[in-house]
Design a protein around this motif. Structure first.
Motif, mmCIF file in Angstrom:
data_model
loop_
_atom_site.group_PDB
_atom_site.id
_atom_site.type_symbol
_atom_site.label_atom_id
_atom_site.label_comp_id
_atom_site.label_asym_id
_atom_site.label_seq_id
_atom_site.Cartn_x
_atom_site.Cartn_y
_atom_site.Cartn_z
ATOM 1 N N THR A 91 0.870 -1.172 0.000
ATOM 2 C CA THR A 91 0.000 0.000 0.000
ATOM 3 C C THR A 91 0.910 1.226 0.000
ATOM 4 O O THR A 91 2.124 1.101 0.243
ATOM 5 C CB THR A 91 -0.895 0.031 1.255
ATOM 6 N N PRO A 92 0.382 2.414 -0.206
ATOM 7 C CA PRO A 92 1.220 3.609 -0.129
ATOM 8 C C PRO A 92 1.867 3.802 1.253
ATOM 9 O O PRO A 92 2.887 4.474 1.370
ATOM 10 C CB PRO A 92 0.249 4.749 -0.446
ATOM 11 N N TYR A 93 1.283 3.199 2.289
ATOM 12 C CA TYR A 93 1.806 3.359 3.652
ATOM 13 C C TYR A 93 3.137 2.634 3.830
ATOM 14 O O TYR A 93 4.070 3.175 4.427
ATOM 15 C CB TYR A 93 0.769 2.858 4.663
ATOM 16 N N LYS A 94 3.205 1.389 3.392
ATOM 17 C CA LYS A 94 4.439 0.598 3.360
ATOM 18 C C LYS A 94 5.140 0.477 4.719
ATOM 19 O O LYS A 94 6.360 0.481 4.805
ATOM 20 C CB LYS A 94 5.434 1.196 2.346
ATOM 21 N N LYS A 95 4.346 0.373 5.788
ATOM 22 C CA LYS A 95 4.919 0.145 7.119
ATOM 23 C C LYS A 95 4.166 -0.983 7.800
ATOM 24 O O LYS A 95 2.960 -1.147 7.601
ATOM 25 C CB LYS A 95 4.846 1.410 7.981
ATOM 26 N N ASP A 96 4.878 -1.708 8.652
ATOM 27 C CA ASP A 96 4.320 -2.855 9.368
ATOM 28 C C ASP A 96 3.474 -2.352 10.535
ATOM 29 O O ASP A 96 4.001 -2.008 11.598
ATOM 30 C CB ASP A 96 5.468 -3.745 9.863
ATOM 31 N N ILE A 97 2.157 -2.289 10.347
ATOM 32 C CA ILE A 97 1.276 -1.734 11.371
ATOM 33 C C ILE A 97 1.256 -2.601 12.621
ATOM 34 O O ILE A 97 1.292 -2.091 13.746
ATOM 35 C CB ILE A 97 -0.143 -1.535 10.794
ATOM 36 N N VAL A 98 1.212 -3.920 12.453
ATOM 37 C CA VAL A 98 1.220 -4.804 13.632
ATOM 38 C C VAL A 98 2.496 -4.575 14.444
ATOM 39 O O VAL A 98 2.443 -4.421 15.666
ATOM 40 C CB VAL A 98 1.098 -6.283 13.213
ATOM 41 N N GLY A 99 3.625 -4.528 13.772
ATOM 42 C CA GLY A 99 4.895 -4.325 14.467
ATOM 43 C C GLY A 99 4.951 -2.995 15.193
ATOM 44 O O GLY A 99 5.431 -2.911 16.334
ATOM 45 N N GLU A 100 4.440 -1.928 14.552
ATOM 46 C CA GLU A 100 4.453 -0.603 15.186
ATOM 47 C C GLU A 100 3.570 -0.581 16.426
ATOM 48 O O GLU A 100 3.938 -0.012 17.456
ATOM 49 C CB GLU A 100 3.972 0.447 14.188
ATOM 50 N N LEU A 101 2.391 -1.209 16.323
ATOM 51 C CA LEU A 101 1.468 -1.202 17.459
ATOM 52 C C LEU A 101 1.992 -2.063 18.600
ATOM 53 O O LEU A 101 1.916 -1.666 19.774
ATOM 54 C CB LEU A 101 0.088 -1.697 17.018
ATOM 55 N N VAL A 102 2.543 -3.221 18.292
ATOM 56 C CA VAL A 102 3.088 -4.097 19.334
ATOM 57 C C VAL A 102 4.153 -3.358 20.139
ATOM 58 O O VAL A 102 4.175 -3.407 21.379
ATOM 59 C CB VAL A 102 3.661 -5.386 18.708
ATOM 60 N N LYS A 103 5.022 -2.662 19.454
ATOM 61 C CA LYS A 103 6.087 -1.904 20.130
ATOM 62 C C LYS A 103 5.494 -0.836 21.046
ATOM 63 O O LYS A 103 5.935 -0.664 22.188
ATOM 64 C CB LYS A 103 6.994 -1.267 19.080
ATOM 65 N N ALA A 104 4.481 -0.119 20.568
ATOM 66 C CA ALA A 104 3.861 0.942 21.361
ATOM 67 C C ALA A 104 3.133 0.386 22.580
ATOM 68 O O ALA A 104 3.183 0.960 23.677
ATOM 69 C CB ALA A 104 2.891 1.732 20.486
ATOM 70 N N LEU A 105 2.441 -0.747 22.410
ATOM 71 C CA LEU A 105 1.719 -1.350 23.536
ATOM 72 C C LEU A 105 2.686 -1.767 24.630
ATOM 73 O O LEU A 105 2.426 -1.557 25.827
ATOM 74 C CB LEU A 105 0.909 -2.562 23.056
ATOM 75 N N ARG A 106 3.783 -2.343 24.245
ATOM 76 C CA ARG A 106 4.759 -2.807 25.240
ATOM 77 C C ARG A 106 5.353 -1.624 26.014
ATOM 78 O O ARG A 106 5.650 -1.746 27.201
ATOM 79 C CB ARG A 106 5.855 -3.623 24.560
ATOM 80 N N LYS A 107 5.510 -0.491 25.353
ATOM 81 C CA LYS A 107 6.027 0.696 26.042
ATOM 82 C C LYS A 107 5.119 1.102 27.188
ATOM 83 O O LYS A 107 5.573 1.620 28.199
ATOM 84 C CB LYS A 107 6.152 1.860 25.052
ATOM 85 N N GLN A 108 3.817 0.865 27.013
ATOM 86 C CA GLN A 108 2.837 1.230 28.045
ATOM 87 C C GLN A 108 2.529 0.080 28.994
ATOM 88 O O GLN A 108 1.649 0.205 29.857
ATOM 89 C CB GLN A 108 1.545 1.711 27.381
ATOM 90 N N GLY A 109 3.228 -1.036 28.850
ATOM 91 C CA GLY A 109 2.997 -2.178 29.732
ATOM 92 C C GLY A 109 1.710 -2.917 29.446
ATOM 93 O O GLY A 109 1.190 -3.637 30.314
ATOM 94 N N LEU A 110 1.159 -2.754 28.244
ATOM 95 C CA LEU A 110 -0.083 -3.430 27.865
ATOM 96 C C LEU A 110 0.218 -4.784 27.241
ATOM 97 O O LEU A 110 1.205 -4.947 26.519
ATOM 98 C CB LEU A 110 -0.869 -2.576 26.872
ATOM 99 N N LYS A 111 -0.622 -5.762 27.510
ATOM 100 C CA LYS A 111 -0.463 -7.091 26.934
ATOM 101 C C LYS A 111 -0.858 -7.072 25.453
ATOM 102 O O LYS A 111 -1.783 -6.372 25.054
ATOM 103 C CB LYS A 111 -1.333 -8.115 27.672
ATOM 104 N N VAL A 112 -0.146 -7.860 24.668
ATOM 105 C CA VAL A 112 -0.326 -7.879 23.223
ATOM 106 C C VAL A 112 -1.213 -9.054 22.825
ATOM 107 O O VAL A 112 -0.912 -10.216 23.134
ATOM 108 C CB VAL A 112 1.036 -8.004 22.511
ATOM 109 N N GLY A 113 -2.313 -8.731 22.123
ATOM 110 C CA GLY A 113 -3.214 -9.758 21.629
ATOM 111 C C GLY A 113 -3.319 -9.694 20.115
ATOM 112 O O GLY A 113 -3.353 -8.610 19.530
ATOM 113 N N ILE A 114 -3.375 -10.850 19.480
ATOM 114 C CA ILE A 114 -3.487 -10.947 18.027
ATOM 115 C C ILE A 114 -4.796 -11.643 17.663
ATOM 116 O O ILE A 114 -5.041 -12.778 18.084
ATOM 117 C CB ILE A 114 -2.306 -11.737 17.418
ATOM 118 N N TYR A 115 -5.646 -10.941 16.898
ATOM 119 C CA TYR A 115 -6.810 -11.561 16.271
ATOM 120 C C TYR A 115 -6.333 -12.130 14.941
ATOM 121 O O TYR A 115 -5.654 -11.458 14.155
ATOM 122 C CB TYR A 115 -7.899 -10.519 16.049
#
Length: 437
Positions: A124-148
């Motif tokens: 897509t024009p975005y060309k970035k790994d959205i799952v990877g970006e979100l996982v990194k951000a969640l961990r910074k806040q101490g949130l557990k990571v869930g995958i649907y």
């Protein structure tokens, strides 16, 4: 020699899958999951650009529609306003403990950098790994990571020349070996790229051996849908033995719906959280981001209302369990500390309760002891702002068959001096008595 080797391999595989059949969620992971209580579900894919139901518009669609969906929609999907850190901060302040993100919905579009298909976010024009970006951000806040993850995949069905649907044999991994093998390759990628993954949610009618496959790959993953009860858009009538999880939308649709949408109020969302926790479950509250990556203001508003309520009352929601035989008494709901004989009394549906005014409540099936103390969560019971002669101390009286709580709503939370959402009273060192269902 070749046939002997084949027999050995078959034998090992048979032994392996026999062992796999015994695998379940680890008891400590189950306990941790039940402690968390509140999570955020995120439904987001390339068709958010259309405001349609996520994925399902492909079912019953013309060949022209399907081809344009798969070939043209990726070219315009550009979520340049996606800020995973902003998302994670909002989820954190809202009191969530875990976030479940749609890595792949039924349409087959992958929101991560996958080698299994070109139908993914990198093309897509975005060309970035959205799952990877979100996982990194969640961990910074101490949130557990869930995958649907959807084992059903419309892009594979289309590639195979099968009818796109959710109720055919070919749509299920149990009758489509190519689909099953494809899903396993994608699960391998997700675990390899984003571990530790805390939760996985498999959304399909049949799971085949995928749940066991995940347990074997990483025993520390808690599988929700696929192993525990996950009622959708409803709350069970009675308490269920844990763990279980209700997933529910704020409006009527899982993905972003720009028009023709009706949202639940913040109060409704909070009351559903209370009911679910009183019945022993977790609440997975859904949001549907806009195609540019922003969370719609209507959804943010409700999360902010939940945030204030949870900031005050988190103690009654996290690390609690349902009270055996005691879910509610009218508009009053109950949870209990998982270890102590401490009750949390959720007083709902109180109209026009002005700051500084006192109300009394008679509670069945909870008895005070000599060691009992009472307090309102979030307030110090010492002062009412601008009303120094008012004594807001919470008190109790034990009658023959009722516990009477005398409660003043003393903390200033809104400028209009009326707090529309539930107040939670903490009652320590109590005895619980049985109640009729």
């Amino acid at each position: 020699m070749k046939s002997k080797l084949t027999l050995i391999i078959v034998s090992l595989l048979t032994m392996s899958f026999t062992a796999l059949a015994q695998l379940k969620n680890k008891p400590e992971k189950v306990e941790n999951f039940m402690d968390m209580g509140f999570g955020i579900f995120v439904h987001w894919s390339l068709d958010s650009q259309l405001g349609s139901v996520i994925s399902h518009s492909m079912v019953g669609a013309s060949e022209d529609y399907v081809k344009r969906y798969m070939n043209e929609l990726p070219k315009t999907f550009y979520p340049d306003k996606f800020d995973p850190d902003e998302w994670a901060r909002l989820f954190k302040v809202a009191g969530a403990e875990y976030v479940v993100f749609t890595a792949k919905h039924h349409n087959g579009f992958c929101m991560w950098d996958t080698k299994t298909t070109p139908f993914n976010i990198m093309n897509t024009p975005y060309k970035k790994d959205i799952v990877g970006e979100l996982v990194k951000a969640l961990r910074k806040q101490g949130l557990k990571v869930g995958i649907y993850f959807s084992p059903e995949d419309f892009s594979i069905l289309h590639k195979q020349g099968n009818l796109i649907s959710r109720n055919t044999k070919e749509s299920q991994v149990t009758d489509n070996p190519e689909l099953l093998a494809y899903d396993k390759r994608q699960i391998d990628e997700l675990i390899a790229k984003y571990s530790p993954i805390d939760v996985m949610f498999f959304d399909s009618f049949k799971k085949g051996d995928l749940v066991q496959y995940v347990h074997a790959k990483d025993p520390n993953i808690m599988v929700t849908r696929g192993e525990i009860q996950t009622p959708e858009q409803k709350i069970p009538d009675v308490a269920m033995p844990g763990p279980w999880e209700t997933c529910m939308t704020m409006g009527t649709q899982w993905a972003y719906k720009p028009t023709n949408e009706v949202y639940k109020s913040g109060k409704e969302v909070i009351n559903k959280l209370i009911e679910i926790r009183a019945k022993g479950g977790n609440f997975l509250l859904n949001i549907g981001p806009k195609p540019n990556g922003e969370i719609p203001i209507e959804q943010e508003e409700r999360l902010r209302e939940v945030a204030l309520w949870m900031f005050v009352n988190y103690e009654g929601v996290k690390n609690v369990r349902s009270v055996p035989g005691l879910i509610r008494d009218g508009d009053v709901w109950f949870t209990k500390d998982k270890k102590e004989n401490t009750a949390y009394v959720f007083i709902t549906e109180q109209k026009d309760w002005f700051k500084g005014f006192r109300r009394n409540f008679l509670i069945k099936n909870i008895r005070a002891t000599k060691e009992t103390t009472v307090s309102v969560l979030g307030q110090n019971d010492l002062v009412v702002e601008y009303w120094p002669e008012n004594n807001p101390k919470t008190t109790f009286t034990q009658h023959a068959d009722r516990l009477e709580l005398s409660v003043s709503r003393a903390q200033r939370l809104y400028n209009d001096k009326i707090w529309p959402n539930a107040i939670v009273v903490k009652v320590t060192n109590v005895e619980f008595t049985e109640t009729k269902k």
